[in-house]
Design a protein around this motif. Structure first.
Motif, PDB file in Angstrom:
ATOM      1  N   LYS A   7      10.799   6.706  14.782  1.00 50.56           N
ATOM      2  CA  LYS A   7      10.117   5.493  14.341  1.00 50.56           C
ATOM      3  C   LYS A   7      11.070   4.463  13.753  1.00 50.56           C
ATOM      4  O   LYS A   7      10.678   3.310  13.524  1.00 50.56           O
ATOM      5  CB  LYS A   7       9.023   5.838  13.328  1.00 50.56           C
ATOM      6  N   HIS A   8      12.315   4.848  13.515  1.00 51.54           N
ATOM      7  CA  HIS A   8      13.314   3.876  13.053  1.00 51.54           C
ATOM      8  C   HIS A   8      13.444   2.736  14.062  1.00 51.54           C
ATOM      9  O   HIS A   8      13.482   1.565  13.681  1.00 51.54           O
ATOM     10  CB  HIS A   8      14.663   4.581  12.869  1.00 51.54           C
ATOM     11  N   ARG A   9      13.502   3.092  15.343  1.00 50.90           N
ATOM     12  CA  ARG A   9      13.588   2.063  16.395  1.00 50.90           C
ATOM     13  C   ARG A   9      12.351   1.178  16.402  1.00 50.90           C
ATOM     14  O   ARG A   9      12.438  -0.051  16.520  1.00 50.90           O
ATOM     15  CB  ARG A   9      13.726   2.730  17.772  1.00 50.90           C
ATOM     16  N   SER A  68       0.678   7.196   9.834  1.00 46.22           N
ATOM     17  CA  SER A  68       0.548   8.594   9.433  1.00 46.22           C
ATOM     18  C   SER A  68       1.799   9.055   8.691  1.00 46.22           C
ATOM     19  O   SER A  68       1.935  10.230   8.383  1.00 46.22           O
ATOM     20  CB  SER A  68       0.318   9.483  10.659  1.00 46.22           C
ATOM     21  N   GLY A  69       2.721   8.135   8.444  1.00 48.43           N
ATOM     22  CA  GLY A  69       3.859   8.487   7.592  1.00 48.43           C
ATOM     23  C   GLY A  69       5.211   8.031   8.085  1.00 48.43           C
ATOM     24  O   GLY A  69       5.898   7.251   7.437  1.00 48.43           O
ATOM     25  N   SER A  70       5.652   8.493   9.261  1.00 50.97           N
ATOM     26  CA  SER A  70       7.028   8.265   9.685  1.00 50.97           C
ATOM     27  C   SER A  70       7.334   6.792   9.941  1.00 50.97           C
ATOM     28  O   SER A  70       8.399   6.290   9.552  1.00 50.97           O
ATOM     29  CB  SER A  70       7.339   9.088  10.940  1.00 50.97           C
ATOM     30  N   THR A  71       6.428   6.056  10.596  1.00 55.62           N
ATOM     31  CA  THR A  71       6.674   4.633  10.812  1.00 55.62           C
ATOM     32  C   THR A  71       6.783   3.909   9.481  1.00 55.62           C
ATOM     33  O   THR A  71       7.633   3.032   9.291  1.00 55.62           O
ATOM     34  CB  THR A  71       5.561   4.005  11.667  1.00 55.62           C
ATOM     35  N   ALA A  72       5.935   4.280   8.532  1.00 53.61           N
ATOM     36  CA  ALA A  72       5.959   3.635   7.226  1.00 53.61           C
ATOM     37  C   ALA A  72       7.270   3.893   6.490  1.00 53.61           C
ATOM     38  O   ALA A  72       7.777   3.007   5.787  1.00 53.61           O
ATOM     39  CB  ALA A  72       4.782   4.116   6.389  1.00 53.61           C
ATOM     40  N   ILE A  73       7.830   5.079   6.632  1.00 57.49           N
ATOM     41  CA  ILE A  73       9.131   5.363   6.015  1.00 57.49           C
ATOM     42  C   ILE A  73      10.170   4.379   6.531  1.00 57.49           C
ATOM     43  O   ILE A  73      10.919   3.758   5.763  1.00 57.49           O
ATOM     44  CB  ILE A  73       9.568   6.808   6.313  1.00 57.49           C
ATOM     45  N   SER A  74      10.205   4.206   7.848  1.00 55.15           N
ATOM     46  CA  SER A  74      11.196   3.318   8.453  1.00 55.15           C
ATOM     47  C   SER A  74      10.924   1.862   8.103  1.00 55.15           C
ATOM     48  O   SER A  74      11.856   1.083   7.840  1.00 55.15           O
ATOM     49  CB  SER A  74      11.203   3.508   9.976  1.00 55.15           C
ATOM     50  N   GLU A  75       9.661   1.462   8.097  1.00 56.68           N
ATOM     51  CA  GLU A  75       9.335   0.075   7.750  1.00 56.68           C
ATOM     52  C   GLU A  75       9.685  -0.224   6.294  1.00 56.68           C
ATOM     53  O   GLU A  75      10.145  -1.335   5.976  1.00 56.68           O
ATOM     54  CB  GLU A  75       7.857  -0.190   8.022  1.00 56.68           C
ATOM     55  N   ALA A  76       9.473   0.740   5.403  1.00 59.50           N
ATOM     56  CA  ALA A  76       9.852   0.550   4.001  1.00 59.50           C
ATOM     57  C   ALA A  76      11.355   0.339   3.880  1.00 59.50           C
ATOM     58  O   ALA A  76      11.819  -0.505   3.101  1.00 59.50           O
ATOM     59  CB  ALA A  76       9.405   1.759   3.173  1.00 59.50           C
ATOM     60  N   TYR A  77      12.122   1.080   4.653  1.00 60.04           N
ATOM     61  CA  TYR A  77      13.584   0.946   4.659  1.00 60.04           C
ATOM     62  C   TYR A  77      14.000  -0.466   5.067  1.00 60.04           C
ATOM     63  O   TYR A  77      14.838  -1.104   4.405  1.00 60.04           O
ATOM     64  CB  TYR A  77      14.151   1.994   5.620  1.00 60.04           C
ATOM     65  N   PHE A  78      13.404  -0.969   6.150  1.00 59.45           N
ATOM     66  CA  PHE A  78      13.785  -2.304   6.621  1.00 59.45           C
ATOM     67  C   PHE A  78      13.240  -3.399   5.707  1.00 59.45           C
ATOM     68  O   PHE A  78      13.889  -4.433   5.513  1.00 59.45           O
ATOM     69  CB  PHE A  78      13.312  -2.512   8.057  1.00 59.45           C
ATOM     70  N   ALA A  79      12.060  -3.190   5.146  1.00 56.26           N
ATOM     71  CA  ALA A  79      11.516  -4.176   4.209  1.00 56.26           C
ATOM     72  C   ALA A  79      12.451  -4.336   3.010  1.00 56.26           C
ATOM     73  O   ALA A  79      12.754  -5.463   2.581  1.00 56.26           O
ATOM     74  CB  ALA A  79      10.122  -3.758   3.748  1.00 56.26           C
ATOM     75  N   ARG A  80      12.916  -3.215   2.480  1.00 50.98           N
ATOM     76  CA  ARG A  80      13.840  -3.303   1.344  1.00 50.98           C
ATOM     77  C   ARG A  80      15.151  -3.965   1.762  1.00 50.98           C
ATOM     78  O   ARG A  80      15.721  -4.761   1.002  1.00 50.98           O
ATOM     79  CB  ARG A  80      14.100  -1.911   0.764  1.00 50.98           C
ATOM     80  N   MET A  81      15.636  -3.668   2.970  1.00 51.53           N
ATOM     81  CA  MET A  81      16.852  -4.305   3.476  1.00 51.53           C
ATOM     82  C   MET A  81      16.720  -5.826   3.473  1.00 51.53           C
ATOM     83  O   MET A  81      17.670  -6.559   3.153  1.00 51.53           O
ATOM     84  CB  MET A  81      17.147  -3.810   4.900  1.00 51.53           C
ATOM     85  N   LEU A  93       9.314   9.925   0.675  1.00 49.32           N
ATOM     86  CA  LEU A  93      10.301   9.101   1.372  1.00 49.32           C
ATOM     87  C   LEU A  93       9.870   7.639   1.440  1.00 49.32           C
ATOM     88  O   LEU A  93      10.704   6.732   1.316  1.00 49.32           O
ATOM     89  CB  LEU A  93      10.538   9.659   2.782  1.00 49.32           C
ATOM     90  N   ILE A  94       8.584   7.385   1.652  1.00 51.73           N
ATOM     91  CA  ILE A  94       8.091   6.000   1.652  1.00 51.73           C
ATOM     92  C   ILE A  94       8.396   5.353   0.300  1.00 51.73           C
ATOM     93  O   ILE A  94       8.925   4.235   0.225  1.00 51.73           O
ATOM     94  CB  ILE A  94       6.584   5.953   1.948  1.00 51.73           C
ATOM     95  N   GLU A  95       8.081   6.060  -0.764  1.00 53.18           N
ATOM     96  CA  GLU A  95       8.296   5.524  -2.106  1.00 53.18           C
ATOM     97  C   GLU A  95       9.783   5.429  -2.430  1.00 53.18           C
ATOM     98  O   GLU A  95      10.212   4.496  -3.123  1.00 53.18           O
ATOM     99  CB  GLU A  95       7.551   6.388  -3.117  1.00 53.18           C
ATOM    100  N   PHE A  96      10.579   6.356  -1.925  1.00 52.97           N
ATOM    101  CA  PHE A  96      12.029   6.295  -2.133  1.00 52.97           C
ATOM    102  C   PHE A  96      12.610   4.995  -1.588  1.00 52.97           C
ATOM    103  O   PHE A  96      13.510   4.396  -2.187  1.00 52.97           O
ATOM    104  CB  PHE A  96      12.705   7.494  -1.454  1.00 52.97           C
ATOM    105  N   HIS A  97      12.086   4.553  -0.438  1.00 57.46           N
ATOM    106  CA  HIS A  97      12.586   3.315   0.174  1.00 57.46           C
ATOM    107  C   HIS A  97      11.886   2.063  -0.375  1.00 57.46           C
ATOM    108  O   HIS A  97      12.072   0.965   0.152  1.00 57.46           O
ATOM    109  CB  HIS A  97      12.427   3.388   1.686  1.00 57.46           C
ATOM    110  N   GLY A  98      11.093   2.223  -1.419  1.00 60.11           N
ATOM    111  CA  GLY A  98      10.508   1.071  -2.076  1.00 60.11           C
ATOM    112  C   GLY A  98       9.120   0.692  -1.623  1.00 60.11           C
ATOM    113  O   GLY A  98       8.580  -0.336  -2.061  1.00 60.11           O
ATOM    114  N   GLY A  99       8.508   1.488  -0.740  1.00 56.95           N
ATOM    115  CA  GLY A  99       7.171   1.186  -0.259  1.00 56.95           C
ATOM    116  C   GLY A  99       6.091   1.685  -1.209  1.00 56.95           C
ATOM    117  O   GLY A  99       6.333   2.554  -2.049  1.00 56.95           O
ATOM    118  N   ARG A 100       4.893   1.127  -1.070  1.00 55.49           N
ATOM    119  CA  ARG A 100       3.735   1.569  -1.847  1.00 55.49           C
ATOM    120  C   ARG A 100       2.699   2.123  -0.894  1.00 55.49           C
ATOM    121  O   ARG A 100       2.452   1.565   0.186  1.00 55.49           O
ATOM    122  CB  ARG A 100       3.137   0.412  -2.655  1.00 55.49           C
TER     123      ARG A 100
END
Length: 360
Positions: free
Chosen positions: A60-62, A88-101, A121-128
Motif C-alpha cells: 500500500k506504500h505505492r 482496513s489498516g495498511s493503506t492508512a499506515i502509508s497515507e499517514a507516513y506521506f501526510a506527515r512528510m 503504526l498509523i498513530e506512530f506516523h502521526g495519523g488519527r
C-alpha cells in the motif's frame, strides 16, 4: 469521492510536495523478487515480489503515494488540507507516513476489528483513527468527516485504479516484468494477487495488455469477500455485507476500483488455507508475511499444480503484500487461530503433498 473548492495551492508547495513524493518513489521502486523453492524438473518457477520492504511495510506504500499525488495534481490537496481515508489498516499506515512528510493532518476511518499492530503504526506516523463497528460504515463516515472539516477524502476504493499509472512510471507491474527479464521464463504465465481495492489486479492486467504479453491475472479471494461472486455474476452491485478475516483483501462489496474485465480467474481460498500457507512460507524461506500473502500463495499452488499436470512450463508471480509482524498476535498465534475455530492441519498436509508431488 468528496472534494471541496479551495484556493489554488501555492506553486512552491505543490512543486516541493511532488518532488518529495517522486524522491520516495525513486528510493523504493525496486523491491526484492524472491524465488520460492520448487523442484526444477517441474519447469514452473514461482516468485514473490516482496512489498513488505517499503518504508511503511506493505504494498500500500505505492498506492498511498499515488493517491496523494493524484489529489495534488488535480488541485484537490494543498498545504492546509486534512486528508481522510476509509481503510482496513495498511493503506492508512502509508497515507499517514506521506501526510506527515508533506506536513498535512490525516484521519482514517477503520473497522474496530483492525489489528492493534496496525493502529499503533498509523498513530506512530502521526495519523488519527476513527473507529466504526460495521465495516460498511467506513465509507460514509469518511465522507462525513471530510465534509465536516473541509478536507479531502482520498477514497482508495474508488480511485486506486485510476490514480496508478498503469503504463509504467515505476508501477509494480513494470518493476516485476523488468526483474523477470533474465529468468528462464521471463514473461509470467500468471500473476496472482489479492484484491482489496482491486487496484493491483487492474494495474497488472492493464500493463500486460499494454505491453502485449500473454500473462493472465488471477485474484485470490478469501472467505466472506464479494469479489468472487460479483465477478461470476458480472454484478458490480453485489455485496456480502461481511468482513474478511484476512486483513487487506476481501471486501464486503464490489469496489469501484475492481475491474472484472481485466481478471482471468478468481480463486476462492479458505481462511485456514491462507494462514497455513503463510506459515509454510516462513518455515521454508524465512519470509515473514501477512495473511493476504498466504491467500495468494495458496491460489498460486493450485495454478502451478494445474500447469504441471498439463505439461506446461512457465513462471508464476505473486506478492508478499506486507510483513508478518503486524499479525504476530493473530495469524501466527495458535491460541487466536483456535479461537476462530480453524484447523490448519488439513491445509498444511495439502501444501506438503503439493510440494512433494505437484498434486493439489
Amino acid at each position: 469521492m468528496t472534494t471541496h473548492p479551495r484556493p489554488h495551492a501555492s506553486k512552491a508547495w505543490v512543486h516541493d510536495a511532488i518532488r518529495m513524493l517522486e524522491a520516495d518513489a525513486t528510493r523504493t521502486a525496486d523491491t526484492h523478487l524472491h524465488r520460492f523453492p520448487l523442484p526444477s524438473e517441474w519447469n514452473v518457477d514461482l516468485y514473490l515480489k516482496d512489498e513488505s520492504v517499503h518504508p511503511t511495510g506493505s504494498l500500500k506504500h505505492r498506492l498511498a503515494r499515488s493517491l496523494i499525488l493524484y489529489g495534488i495534481v488535480n488541485g484537490w490537496i494543498d498545504e492546509s488540507t486534512t486528508l481522510v481515508e476509509a481503510s482496513s489498516g495498511s493503506t492508512a499506515i502509508s497515507e499517514a507516513y506521506f501526510a506527515r512528510m508533506l506536513g498535512l493532518d490525516f484521519v482514517t476511518v477503520v473497522p474496530r476489528s483492525t489489528s492493534a499492530e496496525k493502529i499503533t503504526l498509523i498513530e506512530f506516523h502521526g495519523g488519527r483513527c476513527h473507529f466504526v463497528d460495521d465495516p460498511l460504515e467506513v465509507y460514509p463516515e469518511a465522507e462525513r468527516i471530510a465534509a465536516e472539516c473541509g478536507g479531502y477524502y482520498l477514497d482508495q476504493f474508488t480511485l486506486a485504479e485510476r490514480a496508478t499509472d498503469w503504463r509504467g512510471n515505476n508501477n509494480i507491474a513494470q518493476s516485476v516484468f523488468a526483474q523477470m527479464r533474465l529468468e528462464r521464463h521471463p514473461i509470467p504465465a500468471w500473476v496472482v494477487v489479492g484484491a482489496g481495492t482491486g487496484g493491483t489486479s487492474a494495474t497488472f492486467g492493464r500493463y500486460a495488455r499494454y505491453m502485449r504479453h500473454h500473462t493472465r491475472v488471477a485474484v485470490a479471494d478469501p472467505e466472506h469477500s464479494a469479489f468472487l461472486e460479483g465477478w461470476r455474476r458480472n454484478d458490480r452491485s453485489y455485496s456480502t455485507g461481511a468482513s474478511s478475516l484476512i486483513e487487506g483483501i476481501g471486501r464486503p462489496r464490489m469496489e469501484a476500483s475492481f475491474i472484472p474485465t481485466l481478471i482471468d480467474d478468481v480463486i476462492a481460498v479458505p481462511d485456514a488455507g491462507s494462514i497455513a500457507a503463510v506459515r509454510v512460507l516462513r518455515e521454508l524461506t524465512m519470509n515473514w508475511a501477512g495473511g493476504s500473502t498466504g491467500t495468494s500463495l495458496y491460489a498460486a499452488f493450485g495454478i502451478i499444480a494445474d500447469m504441471v499436470a498439463r505439461g506446461e512450463s512457465g513462471s508464476v508471480v505473486t506478492l508478499i503484500a506486507d510483513g508478518g509482524a503486524r499479525y504476530a498476535e493473530t495469524y501466527f498465534n495458535d491460541a487466536w487461530v483456535e479461537q476462530q475455530g480453524m484447523d490448519l492441519e488439513p491445509h498444511r498436509a495439502r501444501i506438503a503433498q503439493f510440494l512433494r508431488t505437484a498434486r493439489w
